[in-house]
Write an enzyme that holds these catalytic residues in place. Structure first.
Site, PDB file in Angstrom:
ATOM      1  N   LYS A   1       0.847  -1.204   0.000  1.00 27.73           N
ATOM      2  CA  LYS A   1       0.000   0.000   0.000  1.00 27.73           C
ATOM      3  C   LYS A   1       0.877   1.248   0.000  1.00 27.73           C
ATOM      4  O   LYS A   1       2.081   1.154   0.270  1.00 27.73           O
ATOM      5  CB  LYS A   1      -0.917  -0.029   1.222  1.00 27.73           C
TER       6      LYS A   1
ATOM      7  N   TYR B   1      17.182  29.798   9.250  1.00 25.14           N
ATOM      8  CA  TYR B   1      15.960  30.451   9.738  1.00 25.14           C
ATOM      9  C   TYR B   1      15.895  30.443  11.258  1.00 25.14           C
ATOM     10  O   TYR B   1      16.190  29.429  11.892  1.00 25.14           O
ATOM     11  CB  TYR B   1      14.731  29.710   9.206  1.00 25.14           C
TER      12      TYR B   1
END
Ligand SMILES: *Cc1c(COP(=O)(O)O)cnc(C)c1O
Length: 365
Positions: A35, A256
């Site tokens: 899956k 950042y």
């Protein structure tokens, strides 16, 4: 063109891992979970490999995933773990020779609308304690009666799913297995209990069918048994490239929010992967990566397209060097902990921007 980020999938590792599962559960048939695009490894390539290695069945979440495999001419039995949600899906499932996992009475009502002659193949999913999908165990007599009413249906067996199989000391797993066994005592039909953790950690869960997912991709779900000690080989290597190597003085900040401050003069490598590729923003300072076969560590926030790495341990690092994020000797399950997640989520989180390459041992697949 050199790809910025490459996920190299070694199909030989997938074959090895299937063989490891077969050795662990020699009496069981194997339904391998493919899956979510084979946990981000490429469903068609993985399914072809498993089929060629005589896997007994494949499992996907939904009809779309099964159709992708059938359209690629995968012939192996395929189970739909969440079953079907409409009569159209039910008819397609029959047409494509899929095994429908049935978890609720409304699905039985749906399947009863199929033509009498339909060659429906089905599992019943029982809820032994996971409390997600499944019939209560007390429904077993009713379900056996449903099967007697439909002699044309091909019954594959009874399935349940374990909630805590990756916790070796949790007694709930044994409770689930016993409850499932007890509810089915004397009832005909195959049984299936174990996912990867169930197979590795709980011998009593290795019954008629096992359903490995993660272990097929070479990861161990168990905290107390690493993949290598089990003989599993990671199938995926995720690599980026060094774009720049810079030096900064003590006290300078990186990236950042100025989250990382250099404690001394140090070299910082910038590499070509970010959260837009599937590199979780939650990865914290100190997350290991491998450069030139040495371990360096993330320093500063993950940005959309780049990461910054403290490369003090790799003084000879060069622009263009590959940076291994996981795979090889850096297990994804260990790396995942630095982002507070699991290897499952790292694999499934890779994005379209990642270049996938399937190989077969040393050669190209
Ligand atoms: C995904 C899934 C599996 C495989 O689980 P792993 O933990 O990856 O081994 C097995 N059974 C069911 C019902 C699943 O949904």
């Amino acid at each position: 063109m050199i790809p910025r980020v490459t996920a190299t999938i070694d199909l030989a590792a997938i074959r090895n891992n299937l063989a490891v599962i077969r050795r662990l559960a020699p009496k069981s048939r194997v339904m391998a979970a493919v899956k979510a695009d084979a946990y981000g490894h490429g469903a068609v390539a993985v399914a072809r490999t498993l089929e060629a290695a005589s896997v007994d069945a494949l499992a996907v979440a939904c009809l779309e995933e099964a159709m992708t495999l059938r359209q690629a001419h995968i012939q192996a039995p395929i189970a739909l773990l969440e079953g079907v949600i409409s009569i159209e899906e039910a008819a397609l499932a029959v047409y494509e020779r899929l095994q429908v996992v049935v978890h609720d009475h409304w699905q039985i009502a749906l399947l009863e609308q199929l033509p009498q002659t339909a060659r429906l193949s089905l599992w019943f999913k029982l809820d032994s304690g996971m409390h997600r999908l499944g019939f209560p165990l007390s429904d077993v007599p009713r379900l056996a009666e449903v099967l007697r009413r439909h002699p044309g249906w091909q019954f594959e067996g009874w399935m349940t799913h374990l909630a805590c199989a990756d916790e070796p000391d949790n007694p709930f797993t044994a409770t689930q297995i016993e409850a499932f066994d007890t509810a089915l005592r004397g009832v005909p039909g195959h049984r299936s209990i174990a996912n990867s953790a169930g197979i590795i950690g709980w011998p009593q869960a290795r019954v008629d069918w096992v359903r490995p997912g993660l272990a097929i991709y070479g990861c161990s779900p168990m905290p107390d048994a690493d993949a290598r000690s089990l003989g599993l080989q990671p199938a995926m290597r995720l690599e980026a490239r060094v774009l720049a190597v810079r030096r900064f003085a003590a006290g300078e900040s990186i990236g950042y929010g100025r989250k990382f401050i250099c404690t001394e003069e140090m070299p910082i490598a910038v590499a070509s992967i970010g959260y837009a590729d599937g590199m979780h923003r939650a990865f914290r300072d100190g997350t290991p990566v491998r450069v030139r076969n040495r371990t360096a560590v993330l320093a500063g926030r993950i940005s959309m397209d780049m990461i910054t790495i403290d490369v003090r341990a790799v003084p000879d690092v060069q622009v263009g060097d590959p940076v291994l994020l996981w795979g090889g000797d850096l297990p994804a399950e260990e790396v995942a902990r630095y982002a507070g997640t699991l290897s499952y989520e790292l694999f499934c989180g890779l994005t379209q921007r990642v270049k996938f390459r399937h190989i077969n041992g040393a050669g190209i697949a």
